[in-house]
Design a protein around this motif. Structure first.
Motif, PDB file in Angstrom:
ATOM      1  N   MET A   1       0.816  -1.375   0.122  1.00  0.00           N
ATOM      2  CA  MET A   1      -0.142  -0.069  -0.007  1.00  0.00           C
ATOM      3  C   MET A   1       0.714   1.233   0.019  1.00  0.00           C
ATOM      4  SD  MET A   1      -2.774  -1.147   2.868  1.00  0.00           S
ATOM      5  CE  MET A   1      -3.703   0.358   2.900  1.00  0.00           C
ATOM      6  N   LEU A   2       0.423   2.212  -0.619  1.00  0.00           N
ATOM      7  CA  LEU A   2       1.318   3.736  -0.704  1.00  0.00           C
ATOM      8  C   LEU A   2       0.492   4.528  -0.057  1.00  0.00           C
ATOM      9  CD1 LEU A   2       3.479   4.693  -2.394  1.00  0.00           C
ATOM     10  CD2 LEU A   2       1.990   5.530  -4.123  1.00  0.00           C
ATOM     11  N   PHE A   3       1.198   5.344   0.598  1.00  0.00           N
ATOM     12  CA  PHE A   3       0.785   6.211   1.582  1.00  0.00           C
ATOM     13  C   PHE A   3       1.270   7.755   1.257  1.00  0.00           C
ATOM     14  CE2 PHE A   3       0.404   2.526   3.679  1.00  0.00           C
ATOM     15  CZ  PHE A   3      -1.042   2.300   4.064  1.00  0.00           C
ATOM     16  N   LYS A   4       0.773   8.649   1.623  1.00  0.00           N
ATOM     17  CA  LYS A   4       1.057  10.154   1.555  1.00  0.00           C
ATOM     18  C   LYS A   4       1.185  10.532   3.014  1.00  0.00           C
ATOM     19  CE  LYS A   4       0.715  14.783   0.353  1.00  0.00           C
ATOM     20  NZ  LYS A   4      -0.169  15.818  -0.516  1.00  0.00           N
ATOM     21  N   ILE A   5       2.355  11.078   3.815  1.00  0.00           N
ATOM     22  CA  ILE A   5       2.448  11.519   5.117  1.00  0.00           C
ATOM     23  C   ILE A   5       2.801  12.860   5.110  1.00  0.00           C
ATOM     24  CG2 ILE A   5       3.238  10.910   7.191  1.00  0.00           C
ATOM     25  CD1 ILE A   5       3.888   7.871   6.372  1.00  0.00           C
ATOM     26  N   THR A   6       1.647  13.825   5.369  1.00  0.00           N
ATOM     27  CA  THR A   6       2.267  15.150   5.651  1.00  0.00           C
ATOM     28  C   THR A   6       2.509  15.412   6.874  1.00  0.00           C
ATOM     29  OG1 THR A   6       0.684  15.406   3.562  1.00  0.00           O
ATOM     30  CG2 THR A   6       1.283  17.494   4.954  1.00  0.00           C
ATOM     31  N   TYR A   7       3.462  16.171   7.191  1.00  0.00           N
ATOM     32  CA  TYR A   7       3.934  16.760   8.483  1.00  0.00           C
ATOM     33  C   TYR A   7       4.124  18.181   8.573  1.00  0.00           C
ATOM     34  CZ  TYR A   7       8.598  17.953   6.994  1.00  0.00           C
ATOM     35  OH  TYR A   7       9.681  18.676   6.627  1.00  0.00           O
ATOM     36  N   SER A   8       3.736  18.724   9.897  1.00  0.00           N
ATOM     37  CA  SER A   8       3.937  20.183  10.058  1.00  0.00           C
ATOM     38  C   SER A   8       4.475  20.092  11.591  1.00  0.00           C
ATOM     39  CB  SER A   8       2.572  20.832   9.934  1.00  0.00           C
ATOM     40  OG  SER A   8       1.835  20.661  10.986  1.00  0.00           O
ATOM     41  N   ILE A   9       5.543  20.808  11.950  1.00  0.00           N
ATOM     42  CA  ILE A   9       6.101  21.116  13.148  1.00  0.00           C
ATOM     43  C   ILE A   9       5.716  22.297  13.705  1.00  0.00           C
ATOM     44  CG2 ILE A   9       8.253  20.963  14.241  1.00  0.00           C
ATOM     45  CD1 ILE A   9       9.413  19.898  11.325  1.00  0.00           C
ATOM     46  N   PRO A  10       5.065  22.337  15.058  1.00  0.00           N
ATOM     47  CA  PRO A  10       4.962  23.812  15.745  1.00  0.00           C
ATOM     48  C   PRO A  10       6.320  24.341  15.860  1.00  0.00           C
ATOM     49  CG  PRO A  10       3.853  21.706  16.662  1.00  0.00           C
ATOM     50  CD  PRO A  10       4.625  21.206  15.762  1.00  0.00           C
ATOM     51  N   VAL A  11       6.222  25.493  15.900  1.00  0.00           N
ATOM     52  CA  VAL A  11       7.368  26.539  16.163  1.00  0.00           C
ATOM     53  C   VAL A  11       8.261  25.967  17.138  1.00  0.00           C
ATOM     54  CG1 VAL A  11       8.277  29.020  16.423  1.00  0.00           C
ATOM     55  CG2 VAL A  11       6.237  28.567  14.887  1.00  0.00           C
ATOM     56  N   GLU A  12       7.557  25.750  18.473  1.00  0.00           N
ATOM     57  CA  GLU A  12       8.453  25.526  19.523  1.00  0.00           C
ATOM     58  C   GLU A  12       9.059  24.166  19.385  1.00  0.00           C
ATOM     59  OE1 GLU A  12       3.989  24.294  20.385  1.00  0.00           O
ATOM     60  OE2 GLU A  12       4.981  25.910  19.436  1.00  0.00           O
ATOM     61  N   ASN A  13       8.653  23.244  18.498  1.00  0.00           N
ATOM     62  CA  ASN A  13       9.503  21.986  18.601  1.00  0.00           C
ATOM     63  C   ASN A  13      10.648  21.961  17.167  1.00  0.00           C
ATOM     64  OD1 ASN A  13       7.899  21.235  20.456  1.00  0.00           O
ATOM     65  ND2 ASN A  13       6.462  20.011  19.449  1.00  0.00           N
ATOM     66  N   VAL A  14      10.554  22.936  16.415  1.00  0.00           N
ATOM     67  CA  VAL A  14      11.138  22.894  15.221  1.00  0.00           C
ATOM     68  C   VAL A  14      12.911  22.465  15.648  1.00  0.00           C
ATOM     69  CG1 VAL A  14      12.577  24.252  13.428  1.00  0.00           C
ATOM     70  CG2 VAL A  14      10.197  24.615  13.985  1.00  0.00           C
ATOM     71  N   LYS A  15      13.552  23.249  16.757  1.00  0.00           N
ATOM     72  CA  LYS A  15      15.003  22.801  16.900  1.00  0.00           C
ATOM     73  C   LYS A  15      15.153  21.326  17.426  1.00  0.00           C
ATOM     74  CE  LYS A  15      19.092  24.400  19.374  1.00  0.00           C
ATOM     75  NZ  LYS A  15      19.790  24.212  18.243  1.00  0.00           N
ATOM     76  N   ALA A  16      14.089  20.801  18.278  1.00  0.00           N
ATOM     77  CA  ALA A  16      14.267  19.345  18.849  1.00  0.00           C
ATOM     78  C   ALA A  16      13.859  18.512  17.652  1.00  0.00           C
ATOM     79  CB  ALA A  16      13.194  19.292  19.833  1.00  0.00           C
ATOM     80  N   CYS A  17      12.855  18.919  16.639  1.00  0.00           N
ATOM     81  CA  CYS A  17      12.624  17.841  15.735  1.00  0.00           C
ATOM     82  C   CYS A  17      13.921  17.978  14.573  1.00  0.00           C
ATOM     83  CB  CYS A  17      11.562  18.405  14.897  1.00  0.00           C
ATOM     84  SG  CYS A  17      10.811  17.309  13.856  1.00  0.00           S
ATOM     85  N   GLN A  18      14.708  18.908  14.503  1.00  0.00           N
ATOM     86  CA  GLN A  18      15.757  19.130  13.658  1.00  0.00           C
ATOM     87  C   GLN A  18      16.910  18.180  14.172  1.00  0.00           C
ATOM     88  OE1 GLN A  18      16.484  23.275  13.497  1.00  0.00           O
ATOM     89  NE2 GLN A  18      15.229  23.599  11.444  1.00  0.00           N
ATOM     90  N   GLU A  19      17.020  18.340  15.355  1.00  0.00           N
ATOM     91  CA  GLU A  19      18.013  17.539  16.143  1.00  0.00           C
ATOM     92  C   GLU A  19      17.711  16.019  15.965  1.00  0.00           C
ATOM     93  OE1 GLU A  19      18.095  19.235  20.132  1.00  0.00           O
ATOM     94  OE2 GLU A  19      19.167  21.172  19.607  1.00  0.00           O
ATOM     95  N   ARG A  20      16.390  15.559  16.147  1.00  0.00           N
ATOM     96  CA  ARG A  20      16.139  14.299  16.122  1.00  0.00           C
ATOM     97  C   ARG A  20      16.338  13.502  14.607  1.00  0.00           C
ATOM     98  NH1 ARG A  20      10.584  12.211  18.341  1.00  0.00           N
ATOM     99  NH2 ARG A  20      11.639  12.928  20.206  1.00  0.00           N
ATOM    100  N   PHE A  21      15.923  14.500  13.652  1.00  0.00           N
ATOM    101  CA  PHE A  21      16.221  13.932  12.382  1.00  0.00           C
ATOM    102  C   PHE A  21      17.752  13.823  12.041  1.00  0.00           C
ATOM    103  CE2 PHE A  21      16.376  15.220   7.815  1.00  0.00           C
ATOM    104  CZ  PHE A  21      15.434  14.143   7.268  1.00  0.00           C
ATOM    105  N   MET A  22      18.559  14.616  12.464  1.00  0.00           N
ATOM    106  CA  MET A  22      19.910  14.712  11.930  1.00  0.00           C
ATOM    107  C   MET A  22      20.430  13.392  12.456  1.00  0.00           C
ATOM    108  SD  MET A  22      20.465  16.996   9.902  1.00  0.00           S
ATOM    109  CE  MET A  22      22.094  16.766   9.691  1.00  0.00           C
ATOM    110  N   THR A  23      20.004  12.956  13.808  1.00  0.00           N
ATOM    111  CA  THR A  23      20.621  11.773  14.269  1.00  0.00           C
ATOM    112  C   THR A  23      20.708  10.389  13.226  1.00  0.00           C
ATOM    113  OG1 THR A  23      18.684  10.784  15.249  1.00  0.00           O
ATOM    114  CG2 THR A  23      20.094  12.447  16.762  1.00  0.00           C
ATOM    115  N   GLY A  24      19.555  10.555  12.356  1.00  0.00           N
ATOM    116  CA  GLY A  24      19.525   9.312  11.348  1.00  0.00           C
ATOM    117  C   GLY A  24      18.990   7.988  12.006  1.00  0.00           C
ATOM    118  N   GLU A  25      18.316   8.287  13.127  1.00  0.00           N
ATOM    119  CA  GLU A  25      17.822   7.189  14.010  1.00  0.00           C
ATOM    120  C   GLU A  25      16.342   6.841  13.535  1.00  0.00           C
ATOM    121  OE1 GLU A  25      19.263   7.206  17.877  1.00  0.00           O
ATOM    122  OE2 GLU A  25      21.200   7.406  17.284  1.00  0.00           O
TER     123      GLU A  25
END
Length: 87
Positions: free
Chosen positions: A1-25
């Protein structure tokens, strides 16, 4: 099955989200990402992913649920929608 997953990041979570994404985990556990696009300057984007079931999609989105808002939409190819229309 194919899915489109759309995301949005609240301003207060941008830095934490970037840090998690950059871990590659990111755990994919049965989910195959076919492409991911990030909207520059908007803290949002979308991806296309394939999975055999919604459990894999749920596990993927759950790991981001503390930082991101995600919307999952099952999608079909032309061939698949053609089969629906011919039924």
């Amino acid at each position: 099955m194919l899915f489109k997953i759309t995301y949005s990041i609240p301003v207060e979570n941008v830095k934490a989200c970037q840090e998690r994404f950059m871990t590659g985990e990111e755990k994919m556990d049965g989910l195959t990402v076919t492409g991911r696009w990030h909207e520059v300057g908007k803290s949002q984007g979308f991806m296309f992913a394939e999975a055999d079931d919604m459990i894999a999609v749920g596990k993927f989105t759950n790991q981001w649920s503390d930082l991101c808002n995600m919307d999952v939409t099952p999608i079909m190819t032309d061939e698949q929608i053609g089969q629906v229309l011919m039924a």
